[in-house]
Write a protein that holds these residues in place. Structure first.
Motif, mmCIF file in Angstrom:
data_model
loop_
_atom_site.group_PDB
_atom_site.id
_atom_site.type_symbol
_atom_site.label_atom_id
_atom_site.label_comp_id
_atom_site.label_asym_id
_atom_site.label_seq_id
_atom_site.Cartn_x
_atom_site.Cartn_y
_atom_site.Cartn_z
ATOM 1 N N GLU A 1 -13.508 14.976 -26.194
ATOM 2 C CA GLU A 1 -12.245 15.714 -26.296
ATOM 3 C C GLU A 1 -12.146 16.682 -25.122
ATOM 4 O O GLU A 1 -13.142 17.222 -24.657
ATOM 5 N N ILE A 2 -10.907 16.894 -24.682
ATOM 6 C CA ILE A 2 -10.683 17.762 -23.532
ATOM 7 C C ILE A 2 -9.918 19.007 -23.974
ATOM 8 O O ILE A 2 -8.959 18.911 -24.742
ATOM 9 N N ASN A 3 -10.365 20.160 -23.517
ATOM 10 C CA ASN A 3 -9.721 21.420 -23.848
ATOM 11 C C ASN A 3 -9.298 22.099 -22.554
ATOM 12 O O ASN A 3 -10.083 22.155 -21.608
ATOM 13 N N LEU A 4 -8.070 22.616 -22.546
ATOM 14 C CA LEU A 4 -7.604 23.325 -21.356
ATOM 15 C C LEU A 4 -7.863 24.814 -21.523
ATOM 16 O O LEU A 4 -7.603 25.389 -22.575
ATOM 17 N N VAL A 5 -8.386 25.414 -20.467
ATOM 18 C CA VAL A 5 -8.665 26.843 -20.479
ATOM 19 C C VAL A 5 -7.925 27.467 -19.303
ATOM 20 O O VAL A 5 -8.049 26.997 -18.170
ATOM 21 N N GLN B 1 -18.098 23.246 -30.683
ATOM 22 C CA GLN B 1 -17.774 21.845 -30.970
ATOM 23 C C GLN B 1 -18.327 21.424 -32.337
ATOM 24 O O GLN B 1 -19.337 21.953 -32.783
ATOM 25 N N PRO B 2 -17.667 20.470 -33.001
ATOM 26 C CA PRO B 2 -18.113 20.056 -34.338
ATOM 27 C C PRO B 2 -19.234 19.040 -34.263
ATOM 28 O O PRO B 2 -19.211 18.013 -34.926
ATOM 29 N N MET C 1 -14.969 19.877 -21.688
ATOM 30 C CA MET C 1 -15.113 18.794 -22.663
ATOM 31 C C MET C 1 -15.940 19.248 -23.846
ATOM 32 O O MET C 1 -16.812 20.100 -23.724
ATOM 33 N N SER C 2 -15.640 18.653 -24.990
ATOM 34 C CA SER C 2 -16.444 18.911 -26.176
ATOM 35 C C SER C 2 -16.599 17.613 -26.943
ATOM 36 O O SER C 2 -15.773 16.719 -26.849
ATOM 37 N N ASP C 3 -17.671 17.544 -27.699
ATOM 38 C CA ASP C 3 -17.918 16.375 -28.531
ATOM 39 C C ASP C 3 -17.171 16.610 -29.848
ATOM 40 O O ASP C 3 -17.628 17.338 -30.705
ATOM 41 N N GLY C 4 -15.988 16.044 -29.977
ATOM 42 C CA GLY C 4 -15.103 16.351 -31.099
ATOM 43 C C GLY C 4 -14.226 17.525 -30.726
ATOM 44 O O GLY C 4 -14.540 18.253 -29.787
ATOM 45 N N PRO C 5 -13.095 17.734 -31.430
ATOM 46 C CA PRO C 5 -12.197 18.834 -31.056
ATOM 47 C C PRO C 5 -12.867 20.197 -31.216
ATOM 48 O O PRO C 5 -13.417 20.496 -32.271
ATOM 49 N N ALA C 6 -12.817 20.990 -30.165
ATOM 50 C CA ALA C 6 -13.475 22.297 -30.204
ATOM 51 C C ALA C 6 -12.596 23.317 -30.906
ATOM 52 O O ALA C 6 -11.367 23.223 -30.860
#
Lengths: 216, 212
Positions: free
Chosen positions: B79-83, B201-202, B136-141
């Motif tokens: 999963e990708i998170n924008l910061v 991350q979950p 990036m995170s493994d699963g939605p952060a």
């Protein structure tokens, strides 16, 4: 008969008397009604000659025929599933990524080396996919698998789309594909950007790209 | 200015108009238009960067992507998170950093024992400046706020990144139960104090702490 998405990893196909659905063997998760699953010895459409063609091309993933009256749910390995409704055009997809498709579709194999000459042959080596790919043409639905979901990128006359060979899943339409190399001395000494090979797709259609560079 | 757009949660589209972004090596999945990919060296620029890279092992393989058009990035279906950073500092593991705008500076910081317990080494990557970064995170952060009144404790294996003025401290709860293999499995924890945000991350990486 369009497939219904239940969630990102499961699809439901209506099973109607007189119409066959093919699916990857063992991919049934559940069914409703009276549905029979029989191994398709010929591995899909087109009789014995097509079967031999697929065997030679190594595009013969075991399939089963789904017949009866009701509906069947498919999924495999927790992979993301994408559905495509074809309206006369051709879909190009690796056999092992195919989850299920309408029996009304014409199934074939295509030698990818015929597009792009020597680079076409190298393509199979670089991508880890074979030299052949499965084609499905006509009117009907197809469900295929990808690692981590797909994005659909339109290919238009205004310019080609470049795809990482490992992230390429499938494409449809009137599309030419060509492997391009950006090999320089940096790549040779192991200091490359990691994007040495790219698939260039041009023409008119759609390419499906997965969110990962891993094989299934 | 590079425009970051998420396509779903696992693919990042970046619109470029002659400008460039820094991305994890090999993370391009597709592009249209004209793009060039050039290998860069991570962990900071210049001689100081080179030395820190050698010492720290936090040698992120980065490439510069420059061109006109849209470039799509993804990595192992994470999963990708924008910061968005406004002059602040983002601390993130090099392996979790996907794309940064050129206006952001990247460097390396010492994290102490924390890194060792995470299996990530003793150093972490910092991103500083004003602009956007994709992590990036493994699963939605999930993003958890830490304030002076509410410190936060995180499993080292589930920690992804943090921003703001946070002090972090590794706390251990290794007792005799852990030694005889009857521990709770939560022997190591990361404690954050101050003001800031922590991305969790979950999922838990395999860490030294996770096995205890």
């Amino acid at each position: 008969m369009p497939f219904t998405r239940i969630n990102s990893k499961m699809v439901e196909a209506a099973v109607v008397p007189g119409q066959r659905v093919f699916s990857q063997r063992g991919a049934m998760l559940a069914y409703r009604g009276r549905v029979a699953f029989t191994p398709s010895i010929t591995g899909g459409q087109g009789g014995v000659m097509s079967m031999i063609g697929r065997r030679v091309a190594n595009e013969a993933t075991p399939l089963m025929t789904v017949e009866g009256s009701g509906s069947a749910m498919f999924g495999h390995g927790g992979h993301h599933i994408h559905t495509v409704d074809l309206t006369g055009e051709t879909l190009y997809v690796e056999a092992d990524r195919l989850l299920a498709f309408d029996g009304s579709l014409r199934q074939g194999t295509m030698f990818m080396g015929s597009q792009g000459g020597v680079m076409g042959v190298i393509r199979g080596q670089v991508t880890g996919q074979g030299l052949f790919t499965t084609t499905l043409a006509g009117k009907g639905s197809v469900a295929f698998m990808a690692h981590g979901g797909v994005v659909e990128l339109p290919i238009t006359a205004s310019g080609p789309v470049h795809v990482d060979p490992q992230a390429y899943v499938a494409h449809r339409g009137d599309v030419r594909n060509r492997l391009t190399a950006a090999l320089g001395w940096r790549e040779m000494v192991g200091r490359g950007s990691g994007e040495a090979f790219q698939l260039e797709l041009s023409g008119n259609g759609t390419v499906y790209v997965q969110a990962s560079e891993e094989k299934l | 200015m590079a425009n970051f757009r998420l396509q779903g949660t696992r693919v990042l589209a970046v619109d470029l108009a002659g400008d460039a972004v820094k991305a994890k090596n090999g993370a391009m999945v597709a592009y249209d238009g004209e793009m060039t990919f050039k290998k860069m060296t991570g962990g900071g620029e210049g001689l100081r960067g080179l030395v820190t890279r050698r010492i720290t092992g936090e040698s992120m393989a980065v490439m510069e992507v420059r061109g006109h058009g849209t470039c799509y990035f993804a990595d192992r279906a994470t999963e990708i998170n924008l910061v968005r950073l406004d002059g602040g500092k983002l601390f993130v593991e090099a392996s979790n950093l996907l794309v940064t705008e050129p206006s952001l500076r990247t460097g390396t910081t010492f994290t102490g024992l924390r890194g060792a317990s995470q299996g990530n080494g003793l150093f972490t990557t910092t991103v500083e400046g004003t602009g956007q970064a994709a992590i990036m995170s493994d699963g939605p952060a999930i993003v958890l706020r830490v304030s002076a009144q509410t410190p936060l404790v995180v499993d080292p294996g589930a920690y992804v990144a943090h921003t703001g003025g946070l002090r972090q401290q590794l706390q251990t709860a290794v007792g005799w139960r852990t030694l005889v293999g009857e521990g709770s499995g939560e022997s190591f924890q990361l404690r954050f104090e101050g003001e800031g945000l922590v991305y969790v991350q979950p999922s838990e990486r395999v860490t030294v702490g996770g096995q205890l």
